[in-house]
Design a protein around this motif. Structure first.
Motif, PDB file in Angstrom:
ATOM      1  N   PHE A  91       0.774  -1.236   0.000  1.00  0.00           N
ATOM      2  CA  PHE A  91       0.000   0.000   0.000  1.00  0.00           C
ATOM      3  C   PHE A  91       0.808   1.290   0.000  1.00  0.00           C
ATOM      4  N   ASN A  92       2.145   1.226   0.206  1.00  0.00           N
ATOM      5  CA  ASN A  92       2.939   2.456   0.297  1.00  0.00           C
ATOM      6  C   ASN A  92       4.072   2.536  -0.721  1.00  0.00           C
ATOM      7  N   THR A  93       4.032   1.718  -1.748  1.00  0.00           N
ATOM      8  CA  THR A  93       5.074   1.756  -2.776  1.00  0.00           C
ATOM      9  C   THR A  93       4.409   1.841  -4.150  1.00  0.00           C
ATOM     10  N   VAL A  94       5.209   1.826  -5.184  1.00  0.00           N
ATOM     11  CA  VAL A  94       4.676   1.837  -6.553  1.00  0.00           C
ATOM     12  C   VAL A  94       3.744   0.635  -6.789  1.00  0.00           C
ATOM     13  N   HIS A  95       3.879  -0.412  -5.995  1.00  0.00           N
ATOM     14  CA  HIS A  95       2.966  -1.555  -6.093  1.00  0.00           C
ATOM     15  C   HIS A  95       1.512  -1.093  -6.011  1.00  0.00           C
ATOM     16  N   LYS A  96       1.234  -0.092  -5.191  1.00  0.00           N
ATOM     17  CA  LYS A  96      -0.132   0.410  -5.003  1.00  0.00           C
ATOM     18  C   LYS A  96      -0.714   0.934  -6.315  1.00  0.00           C
ATOM     19  N   GLN A  97       0.120   1.548  -7.156  1.00  0.00           N
ATOM     20  CA  GLN A  97      -0.367   2.047  -8.446  1.00  0.00           C
ATOM     21  C   GLN A  97      -0.885   0.900  -9.310  1.00  0.00           C
ATOM     22  N   PHE A  98      -0.195  -0.231  -9.253  1.00  0.00           N
ATOM     23  CA  PHE A  98      -0.638  -1.397 -10.028  1.00  0.00           C
ATOM     24  C   PHE A  98      -1.814  -2.078  -9.346  1.00  0.00           C
ATOM     25  N   TYR A  99      -1.810  -2.105  -8.039  1.00  0.00           N
ATOM     26  CA  TYR A  99      -2.933  -2.646  -7.257  1.00  0.00           C
ATOM     27  C   TYR A  99      -4.217  -1.902  -7.621  1.00  0.00           C
ATOM     28  N   ASP A 100      -4.138  -0.588  -7.694  1.00  0.00           N
ATOM     29  CA  ASP A 100      -5.311   0.218  -8.006  1.00  0.00           C
ATOM     30  C   ASP A 100      -5.823  -0.005  -9.426  1.00  0.00           C
ATOM     31  N   ARG A 101      -4.969  -0.474 -10.316  1.00  0.00           N
ATOM     32  CA  ARG A 101      -5.359  -0.673 -11.717  1.00  0.00           C
ATOM     33  C   ARG A 101      -5.574  -2.149 -12.072  1.00  0.00           C
ATOM     34  N   ARG A 102      -5.657  -3.016 -11.088  1.00  0.00           N
ATOM     35  CA  ARG A 102      -5.691  -4.456 -11.354  1.00  0.00           C
ATOM     36  C   ARG A 102      -6.859  -4.893 -12.233  1.00  0.00           C
ATOM     37  N   GLU A 103      -7.968  -4.161 -12.202  1.00  0.00           N
ATOM     38  CA  GLU A 103      -9.109  -4.543 -13.031  1.00  0.00           C
ATOM     39  C   GLU A 103      -8.816  -4.384 -14.526  1.00  0.00           C
ATOM     40  N   GLU A 104      -7.770  -3.630 -14.880  1.00  0.00           N
ATOM     41  CA  GLU A 104      -7.388  -3.496 -16.286  1.00  0.00           C
ATOM     42  C   GLU A 104      -6.758  -4.785 -16.820  1.00  0.00           C
ATOM     43  N   TRP A 105      -6.110  -5.545 -15.940  1.00  0.00           N
ATOM     44  CA  TRP A 105      -5.333  -6.704 -16.371  1.00  0.00           C
ATOM     45  C   TRP A 105      -5.874  -8.042 -15.885  1.00  0.00           C
ATOM     46  N   PHE A 106      -6.766  -8.014 -14.894  1.00  0.00           N
ATOM     47  CA  PHE A 106      -7.264  -9.260 -14.311  1.00  0.00           C
ATOM     48  C   PHE A 106      -8.772  -9.350 -14.399  1.00  0.00           C
ATOM     49  N   GLU A 107      -9.246 -10.570 -14.622  1.00  0.00           N
ATOM     50  CA  GLU A 107     -10.675 -10.832 -14.609  1.00  0.00           C
ATOM     51  C   GLU A 107     -11.197 -10.691 -13.182  1.00  0.00           C
ATOM     52  N   LEU A 108     -12.442 -10.293 -13.042  1.00  0.00           N
ATOM     53  CA  LEU A 108     -13.083 -10.273 -11.741  1.00  0.00           C
ATOM     54  C   LEU A 108     -13.356 -11.719 -11.344  1.00  0.00           C
ATOM     55  N   MET A 109     -12.811 -12.103 -10.208  1.00  0.00           N
ATOM     56  CA  MET A 109     -12.965 -13.492  -9.762  1.00  0.00           C
ATOM     57  C   MET A 109     -14.089 -13.568  -8.734  1.00  0.00           C
ATOM     58  N   GLN A 110     -14.953 -14.550  -8.896  1.00  0.00           N
ATOM     59  CA  GLN A 110     -16.069 -14.727  -7.978  1.00  0.00           C
ATOM     60  C   GLN A 110     -15.625 -15.341  -6.655  1.00  0.00           C
ATOM     61  N   ASP A 111     -14.660 -16.264  -6.711  1.00  0.00           N
ATOM     62  CA  ASP A 111     -14.171 -16.917  -5.509  1.00  0.00           C
ATOM     63  C   ASP A 111     -13.068 -16.097  -4.870  1.00  0.00           C
ATOM     64  N   GLN A 112     -12.843 -16.340  -3.584  1.00  0.00           N
ATOM     65  CA  GLN A 112     -11.727 -15.702  -2.893  1.00  0.00           C
ATOM     66  C   GLN A 112     -10.431 -16.092  -3.585  1.00  0.00           C
ATOM     67  N   HIS A 113      -9.496 -15.183  -3.611  1.00  0.00           N
ATOM     68  CA  HIS A 113      -8.263 -15.411  -4.357  1.00  0.00           C
ATOM     69  C   HIS A 113      -7.027 -14.908  -3.614  1.00  0.00           C
ATOM     70  N   PHE A 114      -7.204 -14.541  -2.359  1.00  0.00           N
ATOM     71  CA  PHE A 114      -6.102 -14.032  -1.557  1.00  0.00           C
ATOM     72  C   PHE A 114      -6.182 -14.668  -0.183  1.00  0.00           C
ATOM     73  N   VAL A 115      -5.030 -15.123   0.304  1.00  0.00           N
ATOM     74  CA  VAL A 115      -4.994 -15.724   1.634  1.00  0.00           C
ATOM     75  C   VAL A 115      -3.630 -15.472   2.269  1.00  0.00           C
ATOM     76  N   MET A 116      -3.642 -15.335   3.575  1.00  0.00           N
ATOM     77  CA  MET A 116      -2.401 -15.242   4.352  1.00  0.00           C
ATOM     78  C   MET A 116      -2.471 -16.268   5.467  1.00  0.00           C
ATOM     79  N   TRP A 117      -1.295 -16.651   5.961  1.00  0.00           N
ATOM     80  CA  TRP A 117      -1.200 -17.543   7.111  1.00  0.00           C
ATOM     81  C   TRP A 117       0.191 -17.412   7.700  1.00  0.00           C
TER      82      TRP A 117
END
Length: 169
Positions: A91-117
């Motif tokens: 959230f605090n690097t240039v990564h955020k610029q790509f994060y904010d534009r992810r809908e340009e390059w990725f399909e909207l996924m119906q299922d969860q697609h992110f996990v941490m542990w």
């Protein structure tokens, strides 16, 4: 929204997405062209521990870590010393610029697609292990076994800077 894990554990994350086109297609060229820069920056960030690697070929990032032999379905799997380090990178690097534009390059996924542990220091999770964690989260919801940003009380930037819901969390 609680976590009973001590600070001696590291945090692993899996983020999967399905590109709107195959990696060589012009529709995803800007994203693919930035992968080496973003991944390289991530590897130099304080708190970064490990990343599942692809072939190392320029412009491919980790896209060889695809799922189900679908070249459009890609995975990013990393380990960080703590949530704050991962959150800062996202959230605090240039990564955020790509994060904010992810809908340009990725399909909207119906299922969860992110996990941490949480993982023991030195553990390098496999893609299969990460997919099992994701499946666990999909079936049982957030728990100490598998969780999203909202489960972690220390995740402050997520609450301030995320722009949900779109293609990839």
């Amino acid at each position: 929204m609680t976590s009973s894990v001590t600070s001696t554990k590291h945090i692993a994350e899996l983020n999967i997405g399905r590109l709107v086109a195959e990696p060589g297609d012009a529709r995803v060229a800007e994203f693919m062209g930035a992968l080496d820069k973003i991944n390289g920056m991530g590897k130099r960030m304080p708190g970064f521990v490990w990343m599942a690697e692809g072939s190392g070929e320029p412009g491919t990032g980790n896209t060889e870590n695809n799922i189900g032999n679908d070249p459009k379905f890609v995975a990013n799997l990393t380990v960080w010393e703590d949530v704050e380090s991962l959150e800062h990178f996202v959230f605090n690097t240039v990564h955020k610029q790509f994060y904010d534009r992810r809908e340009e390059w990725f399909e909207l996924m119906q299922d969860q697609h992110f996990v941490m542990w949480y993982v023991e220091p030195g553990h390098k999770p496999t893609l299969d292990e990460a997919l099992e964690r994701l499946a666990y989260k999909q079936k049982h919801g957030d728990s100490d076994q598998a969780f999203g940003w909202s489960y972690i009380k220390e995740a402050k930037l997520f609450r301030e800077k995320s722009c949900r819901p779109v293609a990839a969390e």
